[in-house]
Structures are given as C-alpha cells and as structure tokens.
Design an enzyme around this catalytic site. Structure first.
Site, PDB file in Angstrom:
ATOM      1  N   LYS A  35      18.110 -63.806 -60.934  1.00 12.18           N
ATOM      2  CA  LYS A  35      17.815 -63.643 -59.501  1.00 12.18           C
ATOM      3  C   LYS A  35      17.210 -62.251 -59.249  1.00 12.18           C
ATOM      4  CE  LYS A  35      22.598 -62.172 -58.783  1.00 12.18           C
ATOM      5  NZ  LYS A  35      23.953 -62.662 -58.504  1.00 12.18           N
ATOM      6  N   TYR A 254      12.405 -29.982 -50.627  1.00  9.37           N
ATOM      7  CA  TYR A 254      12.777 -30.175 -49.222  1.00  9.37           C
ATOM      8  C   TYR A 254      14.194 -29.690 -48.967  1.00  9.37           C
ATOM      9  CZ  TYR A 254       8.757 -33.192 -48.183  1.00  9.37           C
ATOM     10  OH  TYR A 254       7.507 -33.680 -47.969  1.00  9.37           O
TER      11      TYR A 254
HETATM   12  C1  LIG Z   1      24.766 -62.506 -59.690  1.00 13.79           C
HETATM   13  C2  LIG Z   1      25.781 -63.481 -60.165  1.00 13.79           C
HETATM   14  C3  LIG Z   1      26.237 -63.445 -61.494  1.00 13.79           C
HETATM   15  C4  LIG Z   1      25.843 -62.357 -62.484  1.00 13.79           C
HETATM   16  O1  LIG Z   1      26.606 -61.196 -62.252  1.00 13.79           O
HETATM   17  P1  LIG Z   1      26.504 -59.924 -63.226  1.00 13.79           P
HETATM   18  O2  LIG Z   1      27.557 -58.995 -62.722  1.00 13.79           O
HETATM   19  O3  LIG Z   1      25.135 -59.356 -63.043  1.00 13.79           O
HETATM   20  O4  LIG Z   1      26.740 -60.415 -64.593  1.00 13.79           O
HETATM   21  C5  LIG Z   1      27.105 -64.436 -61.904  1.00 13.79           C
HETATM   22  N1  LIG Z   1      27.523 -65.405 -61.057  1.00 13.79           N
HETATM   23  C6  LIG Z   1      27.113 -65.455 -59.766  1.00 13.79           C
HETATM   24  C7  LIG Z   1      27.614 -66.534 -58.875  1.00 13.79           C
HETATM   25  C8  LIG Z   1      26.249 -64.499 -59.278  1.00 13.79           C
HETATM   26  O5  LIG Z   1      25.866 -64.537 -58.006  1.00 13.79           O
END
Ligand SMILES: *Cc1c(COP(=O)(O)O)cnc(C)c1O
Length: 357
Positions: A35, A254
């Site tokens: 994702k 800055y």
């Molecule tokens: C994003 C997600 C993962 C992966 O999590 P990580 O901490 O990056 O391994 C697994 N399961 C679900 C339902 C998620 O939304």
C-alpha cells in the site's frame, strides 16, 4: 542533467528481505503489503521484485489497478475492503479479495449482484480500529456462509496493536482472544504484521502480512533491519552544492538555531523538506558525506540542508550525501525526527528521481 536528489531502490534487497521473512514464517504464506505506493518505494517495481510473494495487500482501488494494469495475476487483497457500490464493482472487475469489517459491506454484497468475492473476515481483537467485535465473530461467520456473493471459506483475520513492543502483554491477550473465538472454525488465519512475525512466534501462522520489514526496516524503535538480516531497500541521496567556512559563534540556517562551536566548514546538500527530508530533523541528525558520518547543523530548508563537516573536512562540491539507507539506517534517522521510519520512506516526494537497481 540528472537530478541531484535520488532514491535508489535496491530490488535485490527486496527479494532478499522476502526470503528472510519466508525463512522466519515457517509454512505461513506471505501477503506482501505494498500500500501507499509500496511505502513510498514504487508499487509496480517493488511488486515485481517481490514476485515470490503469495499475494499482495493494498489500501486503495487505484493501487490494485496499478498492479493489474502491470499484469500481476497474483491475489490482491483490499486491506480495508470496499466502501461503496463503485468500489465493490472494481473489486469484482479486477478480481480482488476484500476485507470485510463492517455490516454495510455485507449489505452491499447482498444487494449488488455479481460473481462471488473471496473475503477476509476481520475481527477486532482489541485494537478498536477496524473489525467486527470478537463476540459477534461467529454470528457474522455463519451469515457469510449463507451468502451467495461470498466465496467459501473466508479467511479469518485480526490486527495487532502493540506487536512492536515485545514486552507488552496486549499482544498475547489479542492472540488468545482471537484464537478462543475462531479455533474450531474452518478456513485460514491471518494476524501478523512485520512486528508480529519478527517478535511473536504465536502469530506466524496461516497468512503473514509483512509491510515495513520487506523494505528492510525494523518496526521496533530500538532496533534496525540488520538485526534481523534485513537490508534497506531505499537509499536516499543527494550531493554537496556548497562548502563554506564559518567562524566560531556564527549562526547557520533559518532561525539561527545553530551556532558554530569553532571555526569550521559547513556543507550544503541539495535536499530539503520539498523532497521529503523531514523539517523535524534536529541538529545532530546523522548524514553520510562521502561515506563518513556527519551531522545536520541548523534547520532543514525546502531545498537544502546544512551540515557540520568537521568529520569530512576534505569534502567538496559534487560529493555524495546519504540521508538514509545503505550505511545509515532510516530507523536511526527517524529517532532524531520525532517520527517513525514508516513516515520517512512514505514521504519522499515526486521531485526525487527514483532509480531502480
Ligand atoms: C499496513 C498493514 C500491515 C503491514 O504492517 P507493517 O507494520 O508495515 O508490517 C499488515 N496488516 C494490515 C491490515 C495493514 O493495514
């Protein structure tokens, strides 16, 4: 001219990390979570490098479509399922799998005709974000059994809230509560994210769902990927565009928040928050100049950072600067930025050139 600021994506590191995770996961199958554009690494290229995964997990229809358009035939799971009629139509069109976490989704499946969908029933074992309450789990399971629009059997899943804290008893409580409800139900199981599969052997069954670990990053605040034989997939680098002398007591950047403790050399690199290098990075945040550890000095600007070059006094314009990745774990950088490594890799902006190696 090539852009000075580049994210080098090491595709061999990605496949190596997948193998490492496979070695840890016994006989579990692996749903590679890609994702958010594969955590900022580039969803299509990353998924190609991870072609040994058994399935892919995404959050949005457009992410799933990118995979199908690129020719991926593997199962693709929508981790939050579909929210409306249009998304359900896309799930069917693209032959996606869907998480079911809310009764409205069952109503949609019942009312919109179409081929059956492979579903993952998400139960809330204590995180209280998404999922049917555990106590309703068996009833919902029975209802799904009778639904023509649901392919049988469903996968039973839950998500862990505190798996990144190896001493937190909540994970054991979540695992036990989930098992108590589903133990005699048919179908596959899925609980572990990266932290679960690295730290909680009791969660490594059925389908594991690694995200961050695939990118070579440890989900624990006090560890780095190398502790688990994971290799960083992203190296963010730029170059020195100026090397300046400052006198003791003179300010840099800055807000004049940093002052030279002695007469010294300051380097300027062509990267800033416009590229996704965090504004929150404090003076002292490590960077590599010519492979040598130096420190950020003064505030991050939109296009530039300033660095204390006392450790690399011979550095000159054009020399490489690594912000994180090979030789400098992003987990460590995150600690200086009041954030987690996830946000750093996800936040690299399109101005940066992505180079796949
Ligand atoms: C994003 C997600 C993962 C992966 O999590 P990580 O901490 O990056 O391994 C697994 N399961 C679900 C339902 C998620 O939304």
């Amino acid at each position: 001219m090539s852009r000075p600021t580049r994210a080098l994506i090491d595709t061999q590191a990605l496949s190596h990390n997948l193998e490492t995770i496979r070695g840890l996961s016994n006989s579990a199958r692996i749903l590679a979570v890609v994702k958010a554009n594969a955590y900022g690494h580039g969803i299509v290229q990353v998924s190609r490098a991870l072609n040994g995964a058994d399935a892919f997990g995404v959050a949005r229809v457009d992410e799933a479509r990118a995979l199908r358009d690129a020719g991926f035939k593997r199962p693709v799971l929508m981790l939050e399922g579909f929210q409306d009629e249009g998304e359900l139509a896309a799930v069917r069109e693209l032959k996606l799998e869907a998480v079911l976490h809310h009764p409205d989704q069952l109503t949609l499946l019942d009312t919109i005709p179409g081929p059956p969908v492979r579903c993952w029933l998400k139960l809330d074992s204590g995180m209280h974000r998404l999922g049917f309450p555990l106590e309703d789990g068996r009833e919902v399971f029975e209802r799904l059994k009778g639904m023509a629009a649901v392919e049988q059997p469903v996968v039973l899943m839950s998500h862990l809230a505190c798996a990144d804290e190896p001493d937190n008893p909540m994970t054991r409580e979540q695992l036990d509560a989930f098992d108590a409800v589903v133990s005699d139900l048919p179908g596959e199981r899925s609980v572990a994210n990266s932290a679960g599969l690295l730290a909680w052997s009791g969660s490594r069954h059925g389908w594991v769902r690694p995200g961050i670990a695939l990118y070579g990053i440890a989900p624990f605040t006090d560890r780095v990927g190398a502790d688990y034989d994971l290799k960083p997939a992203m190296t963010l680098e730029s170059t020195l565009i100026a090397v300046n002398h400052v006198k003791q007591g003179e300010p840099v950047g800055y807000g004049a928040t940093w002052r030279a403790p002695e007469d010294m050399v300051i380097g300027v690199a062509a990267i800033g928050y416009g590229d996704g290098y965090p504004w929150h990075a404090q003076s002292g945040t490590p960077v590599l100049v010519n492979g040598v550890r130096c420190e950020l000095a003064g505030r991050v600007s939109m296009d530039m950072i300033t660095m204390d070059l006392r450790n690399a006094p011979d550095a000159s314009v054009g020399d490489p600067v690594v912000l994180w990745g090979r030789g400098l774990p992003v987990e460590e950088v995150a600690r200086y930025c009041d954030t987690i490594a996830y946000t750093l890799v996800c936040g690299v902006t399109p101005r940066v050139a992505f180079v796949y190696q």
